[in-house]
Write an enzyme that holds these catalytic residues in place. Structure first.
Site, PDB file in Angstrom:
ATOM      1  N   HIS A  83     -26.082 -18.433  32.959  1.00  0.00           N
ATOM      2  CA  HIS A  83     -25.011 -19.436  33.049  1.00  0.00           C
ATOM      3  C   HIS A  83     -24.049 -19.310  31.879  1.00  0.00           C
ATOM      4  O   HIS A  83     -24.460 -19.046  30.744  1.00  0.00           O
ATOM      5  CB  HIS A  83     -25.593 -20.849  33.130  1.00  0.00           C
ATOM      6  N   ASP A  85     -21.843 -21.851  31.272  1.00  0.00           N
ATOM      7  CA  ASP A  85     -21.525 -23.185  30.751  1.00  0.00           C
ATOM      8  C   ASP A  85     -22.466 -23.524  29.597  1.00  0.00           C
ATOM      9  O   ASP A  85     -23.546 -22.934  29.468  1.00  0.00           O
ATOM     10  CB  ASP A  85     -21.594 -24.258  31.863  1.00  0.00           C
ATOM     11  N   ASP A 116     -28.096 -20.089  24.080  1.00  0.00           N
ATOM     12  CA  ASP A 116     -28.263 -20.612  25.455  1.00  0.00           C
ATOM     13  C   ASP A 116     -26.919 -20.639  26.161  1.00  0.00           C
ATOM     14  O   ASP A 116     -26.256 -21.646  26.161  1.00  0.00           O
ATOM     15  CB  ASP A 116     -28.872 -22.016  25.373  1.00  0.00           C
ATOM     16  N   GLU A 151     -25.108 -24.830  35.214  1.00  0.00           N
ATOM     17  CA  GLU A 151     -26.550 -24.892  35.002  1.00  0.00           C
ATOM     18  C   GLU A 151     -26.885 -26.101  34.158  1.00  0.00           C
ATOM     19  O   GLU A 151     -27.883 -26.791  34.389  1.00  0.00           O
ATOM     20  CB  GLU A 151     -27.060 -23.615  34.313  1.00  0.00           C
ATOM     21  N   GLU A 180     -32.509 -16.969  30.054  1.00  0.00           N
ATOM     22  CA  GLU A 180     -32.691 -18.177  29.231  1.00  0.00           C
ATOM     23  C   GLU A 180     -33.373 -17.806  27.916  1.00  0.00           C
ATOM     24  O   GLU A 180     -34.159 -16.858  27.865  1.00  0.00           O
ATOM     25  CB  GLU A 180     -33.553 -19.200  29.984  1.00  0.00           C
TER      26      GLU A 180
HETATM   27 ZN    ZN Z   1     -29.700 -22.282  29.439  1.00  0.00          ZN
END
Ligand code: ZN
Length: 400
Positions: A83, A85, A116, A151, A180
């Site tokens: 992701h 975002d 992240d 996400e 992740e």
């Molecule tokens: Zn994440």
């Protein structure tokens, strides 16, 4: 940004920095996917924006990029998912470095999304670029990047809809790694082969409001919820399973809103969240919890009622059996770090829960210690190692 300033697809650190500078706080795209598209296209990826809108939700931009055989080819299809975002910065004054400045300091890259998981997206890119340089575009399979901008938000207009669209047009994925930040203390020490499910339940408990001096005429809703809480948390829900921690249940709020000293309240609202392991489906677990609640409520006598005002399942648990994919990725990690990763199922939910419905999936990425915090950071050396691990994953997956 002018194309002359584009970071190279083979420089994970610079690409991560460029991505961090895009302020893509969920659900904003903020140029992150556009940038990625510009970097992936010259590497041979066919880029396709899969933007979705749904009434009552935010519009979300997503990017699907694929290189190698098309869906009619006979080769295998490996997918990197992630992701673009990020979560909000929170208390800006607590940051010692600008959250979107992407500064390098003392061997770390600082910024929202560094860990992240913009660093992993950059590492997907470098790994693919290096692999394609060795093997050429006709390597006998396909590599894709499935990158969502939804996400950290409600996850409605992101990965789920992208996967559905791919399935509808007959595009099959054979294996997937989600980037992740699963490493715990040291890069490469942990990967996730499953995640617990998550369910939130809103209760409205009703008794009879009354004057505290006349207990025989009232039915205190606070006493009812107390008994219900006790019934839910006193006895463990389970003892855990082979690969999972015990299911946990936490009340997050109990609201009465009563300011009078002489009134016993007739209504209480409360909410709990449960993180459940693979011994349960959300449905089975809810039935079990309802049984405990109803028993506790009935034990008090009277006509008190419990209403389940809202039940929200944000994900079922998923688990990928240790097997070819787990071994392949663990081996790739070991080839770079020299150590074996722990196979874990701890932590919050991730989009892997959606992907698990389609193909074997696991998660591996940077050290997640600073994720969602102020001064989020990732080790610069870790970024380079991550690109090497992903490249080793591709080498092993498409071993000639
Ligand atoms: Zn994440």
């Amino acid at each position: 940004m002018p194309d002359t300033m584009l970071p190279s697809g083979t420089d994970t650190v610079e690409l991560t920095r460029a991505l961090v500078r895009c302020e893509s706080v969920t659900p904003r795209e903020a140029g992150a996917l556009e940038l990625l598209e510009k970097v992936l296209t010259p590497l041979g990826f066919r880029c396709e924006r899969m933007d979705f809108t749904e009434k009552g939700t935010d519009d979300v931009a997503n990017l699907y990029a694929r290189v190698g055989q098309d869906k009619n080819g006979n080769g295998k299809h490996f997918c990197f998912a992630g992701h673009s975002d990020v979560v909000p910065v929170g208390d800006l004054s607590s940051w010692t470095i600008g959250p979107f400045a992407a500064e390098l300091s003392a061997g770390y890259l600082f910024g929202r999304g560094a860990a992240d998981m913009k660093g992993a997206i950059a590492a997907f890119t470098e790994a693919s670029a290096r692999f394609l340089k060795k093997r050429g575009p006709n390597f006998g399979g396909a590599i894709s990047l499935l990158i969502t901008g939804d996400e950290e938000g409600p996850a409605i207009n992101g990965t789920t809809k992208m996967l559905k669209r791919l399935a509808e047009r007959g595009e099959k994925i054979d294996a997937c790694v989600v980037g992740e930040p699963t490493s715990s203390k040291k890069f490469g020490d942990m990967m996730k082969i499953g995640r617990r499910g998550s369910m939130t339940v809103d209760l409205v408990v009703r008794g009879v409001q009354g004057h505290v001096g006349y207990p025989e005429r009232l039915d205190n809703a606070v006493h009812r919820i107390s008994a219900i809480i006790e019934a839910l948390v006193r006895e463990p829900i389970d003892q855990g399973s082979t690969h999972f921690q015990p299911t946990s249940l936490q009340f997050t709020t109990v609201d009465v809103g009563n300011s009078a000293t002489n009134i016993a309240p007739g209504v209480v609202k409360a909410r709990f969240n449960t993180r459940f392991n693979d011994l349960w489906t959300s449905q089975k677990l809810l039935a079990h919890l309802k049984e405990r609640i109803e028993q506790a409520n009935a034990k008090l006598g009277g006509n008190g009622t419990v209403e389940y005002a809202k039940v929200e399942v944000s994900g079922e648990s998923f688990y990928t059996q240790p097997g070819p994919l787990v071994e392949l990725v663990a081996g790739a990690i070991e080839s770079v770090t020299g150590g074996k990763p722990e196979l874990s199922t701890t932590g919050g939910t991730s989009d892997a829960r959606f992907i698990a419905r389609y193909c074997p999936v696991l998660e591996f990425g940077l050290v997640g210690e600073s994720m969602h915090k102020v001064d989020e950071k990732t080790g610069v050396a870790d970024l380079k190692s991550l690109a090497q691990v992903y490249e080793a994953v591709l080498d092993r997956f498409f071993a000639a």
